[in-house]
Structure formats: C-alpha cells, structure tokens
Design an enzyme around this catalytic site. Structure first.
Site, PDB file in Angstrom:
ATOM      1  N   LYS A 104     -17.579 -15.657   4.031  1.00  9.94           N
ATOM      2  CA  LYS A 104     -19.007 -15.417   4.226  1.00  9.94           C
ATOM      3  C   LYS A 104     -19.726 -14.848   3.015  1.00  9.94           C
ATOM      4  CE  LYS A 104     -18.907 -14.824   9.162  1.00  9.94           C
ATOM      5  NZ  LYS A 104     -19.109 -13.900  10.277  1.00  9.94           N
ATOM      6  N   GLY A 138      -8.550  -8.310   0.289  1.00 12.03           N
ATOM      7  CA  GLY A 138      -7.283  -8.553   0.972  1.00 12.03           C
ATOM      8  C   GLY A 138      -6.757  -9.965   0.810  1.00 12.03           C
ATOM      9  N   ARG A 175       0.824  -1.215   0.000  1.00 10.26           N
ATOM     10  CA  ARG A 175       0.000   0.000   0.000  1.00 10.26           C
ATOM     11  C   ARG A 175       0.856   1.263   0.000  1.00 10.26           C
ATOM     12  NH1 ARG A 175      -5.063  -1.895   3.838  1.00 10.26           N
ATOM     13  NH2 ARG A 175      -6.315  -2.589   2.077  1.00 10.26           N
ATOM     14  N   GLY A 235     -13.061  -4.001   0.620  1.00  8.10           N
ATOM     15  CA  GLY A 235     -14.446  -3.522   0.766  1.00  8.10           C
ATOM     16  C   GLY A 235     -14.789  -2.481  -0.275  1.00  8.10           C
TER      17      GLY A 235
END
Ligand code: AMP
Length: 399
Positions: A204, A356, A36, A379
């Site tokens: 999930k 990620g 990053r 996200g």
C-alpha cells in the site's frame, strides 16, 4: 549521537532494565526467525560481562492489554537461554509481588525476562487513564538502576516501557542496536553519497507516502514497485484490471508524480508486469506492459522493469529499500523482489534495508550479510526516514 549510550553507563553491580524487541514469529511454541533476539545480544552480553544483572522487557504480538498466554514470551526466553551463557528466568507476570521478589533476588550475571508488557493495557496507554499508565511505568522503573533501550522496532511508539518508564530512571541509554540504527539511518539521510536511489514497494501507498515525499528532497531516483505501483498507474489514467488499488490515494499519487517531475527526480514506475488471472500461486500468468486488462491483476514487476531497476541500483552509491516489488511469498511473483535484492547486494553502495517484508526477502535470498544495514524496524525506520522524532529515542537521557 546526542543521547547516552550503553557504553556511557557504569554497569558494575547494577540492575539494568532493558527494553528489547523480542516480537518474534512463534509457531507451536517455538521461535521461528530469531533475528531480533540475536540483534539484542551485544547489549545483553555487555551488561552481563560488565558485572550487571538484567531485567528484560518486550512485547510480543497483540494480546490487547490482557494476560493471554497465547502471547507468552516463554518461547523467546527459551531461545535467549540457548544463545547466552547465563541463567535466564521468565517471570510469571510483568508487575506484582511475585515479579518484585524475582527482581530482588537477581544476581549479577543473571537475566530475568518479564512477561509480555502488552498483557497490560497501560503499556500502550489505551483504555486506561494516564495516571494508571504512570503507575505501571513507575513499577517497571523500580526494577532497574539504569535503563537501556534496544527496541528500535517499537521506538516510534510512546508506550510505557519505552517513553514513560524513562521519567523515573536517571540514566536512560541507547543500546548498541538502537545506536547502530540511528547512526545508519541518520547519517544516510543527512549526507547520502550520490547517486542515492530509493526502492519503495509493498502492498500500500498509505504508510509510505510520507517517506516517498521526504525522500524526494534527497534522492536522485525513486523506484516504485509492489501493489502501490498500480495506484500510481491509476493516477496516470492507465488500466489496472484487478490490481491492488487505493482509491482514496489516487489523487495523492498524482500529486507526487507531478512534484517529482517539477523537482526533476526520476520517479520510476514499472514498465511491464507479471499479470495473473487470480491471486494464487497456481494462477495463469503472462507478462504485460503498463496496461492491465480486466480479469487480470499485476502481482510482480516484469523483466524489462527488473532490468531498468537493477541498472539504477548498479550505479547507486546509496540505496534505501523498503517493501517488496511483488507478491514474493508466491514463487511465480518473486523474481522482481529477488532480482532487485541481488542487484542491491552486488552494488557498490551503502545499502539500508528496512521493513519486515523486504528484510524477509533479503534473508531468503541469502544476501543479508552483503547489505550495509538491515534494519530491525519496519514502521520505525519509515518514520525515522520521514524525519519524525521517535518517542522511544527522544525519551533517552541527553548526553
Ligand atoms: P507492506 O507491508 O506494505 O510492505 O506490503 C508487503 C506485502 O505486499 C507483501 O505481503 C506482498 O505480498 C504484498 N504485495 C507486493 N506486491 C503486491 C502486488 N502487486 N499486489 C498485491 N500485493 C502485493
């Protein structure tokens, strides 16, 4: 791009307030993966090479609005200093007189890194009044003549340093990284070259359901893997043993399967799995079909599924991948994720990797440079793909 970009700004002699995403993994005071930081370097160098000075802001971890030095940006600032040929100073705080003095003393070609913006609850706007958040953002805004955002990873959050500070600076532009993310994700979803295959995995369904639904309008095939596959199994009435299950999402999973059928989209679920008798790298394992017995849990896709999914990927012209196919952190359950990874790398497609864990997998397998675009936002890339407006992008100045 209908927003100002860094190249539209006159930077000479200006102080540039830049929001970066230095939310990097830190262990024992040292940065692990610095992707990053590296990703923000083109924008940082552009400012320095064009006669500007830089005030950098970022969050790191979750200090929850308190000045907890466990979450200091010092390791990130140290790593940045190794990566740029410029003086890098870490401010002792985010706002306040001491910081202001450092900002005022900043010379062209120098960098001041503010402390973790999440040391203040005003950053996330939780537990403070809107007025307090405005005041915080105003103080941040006073540090820059112009504003640049390169923090795609946080662009889905309407935080002070992303979406409030921008009210108080005339020119707010996207940095190179943000621009690249928007271009790749935007173009791909607007006009994907076909066949368009999406690979969605991870633990999930919640959090990925909207993207699966959205992709159904665009994709030719959706390949489901990871823990979320077993909630779909459940919706089909299959036995899942001790595999991951989101009880409250079973109905939704059923509706998605039905919708895919109605639309004629290939929504593929694993045809076989690697089952384990414990959630452990030392567990006993066996290859099973789509029936998981009691006492066993599915922790990876099986060999037939790997073949099936890799074949789909091989014929694709566009691939979007978010979420691993199994518990790839444990060696016995890594082969699904890594095989798919290699297939994507080998394919003659525009490939976009987001999230990620899938990014970590792609890096571990050493094929990151064979992907068209590895997104820095998990996200954020999901929300972008869902078609949502990201506050950190909306807040930038229109062209
Ligand atoms: P997510 O953050 O939702 O993308 O989930 C990533 C995590 O899902 C990784 O840590 C994987 O180990 C985990 N995962 C993938 N497949 C499974 C599975 N079959 N059962 C349990 N966890 C899984």
């Amino acid at each position: 791009m209908n927003k100002l970009t860094i190249q539209d700004l006159d930077i000479q002699g200006k102080r540039v307030l830049m929001r970066v995403d230095f939310n990097v993994p830190i262990k024992d005071g040292v940065v692990g993966d610095d992707t990053r930081i590296v990703a923000a370097l083109p924008s940082i160098k552009h400012v320095l090479e064009n006669g500007g000075s830089l005030v950098l802001m970022s969050h790191c971890g979750r200090p929850k609005g308190e000045k907890n030095m466990e979450f200091t940006l010092k390791p990130a600032a140290d790593r940045l200093a190794e990566r740029v040929d410029a003086k890098v100073t870490l401010a002792p705080d985010v706002i306040g007189d001491e910081v202001k003095a450092l900002v005022d003393g900043l010379q062209a070609g120098e960098i001041l890194v503010l402390e973790n913006v999440r040391f203040y609850k005003e950053e996330e706007g939780k537990g403070c009044t809107p007025e307090e958040q405005e005041a915080f953002a105003k103080e941040l805004a006073s540090y820059g003549d112009v504003y640049v955002s390169d923090a795609f990873g946080t662009a889905h959050r309407a935080h002070a340093s992303m979406a409030v500070v921008t009210k108080y600076i005339d020119q707010c532009a996207a940095g190179f990284l943000l621009e690249k993310e928007i271009e790749y994700l935007g173009q791909t979803l607007e006009a994907p070259e076909k066949p368009f295959v999406a690979i969605i995995g991870g633990a999930k369904i919640s959090g990925k359901i909207d993207v699966v639904t959205k992709l159904m309008d665009k994709c030719d095939a959706i390949l489901i893997g990871g823990g979320m596959a077993y909630t779909f199994y459940k919706a089909q009435g299959k036995a899942i043993g001790g595999s991951l299950l989101e009880e409250d999402k079973v109905q939704l999973a059923g509706e998605i399967l039905k919708k895919a059928e109605e639309k004629g989209i290939k929504l593929l679920l694993p045809v076989d799995n690697i089952a384990a008798d414990a959630f452990s790298a030392d567990a006993n394992t066996k290859v099973v079909g789509d029936h998981i017995e009691d006492g066993w849990m599915a922790l990876d896709i099986g060999p037939k599924t790997i073949e099936l999914y890799c074949n789909e990927v091989a014929g694709a012209k566009t691939v979007v991948w978010n979420g691993p196919m199994g518990c790839f952190e444990m060696e016995p359950f890594a082969s699904g994720t890594f095989s798919v990874c290699e297939a994507v790398a080998k394919s003659d497609s525009v490939s976009i990797i987001g999230g990620g864990d899938s990014v970590a997998a792609v890096k571990q397998s050493g094929v990151a440079d064979q992907m068209s675009h590895v997104s820095t936002g998990g996200g954020a890339s999901l929300e972008f793909m869902e078609g949502k407006q990201l506050p950190g992008i909306v807040a930038l100045t229109d062209k």
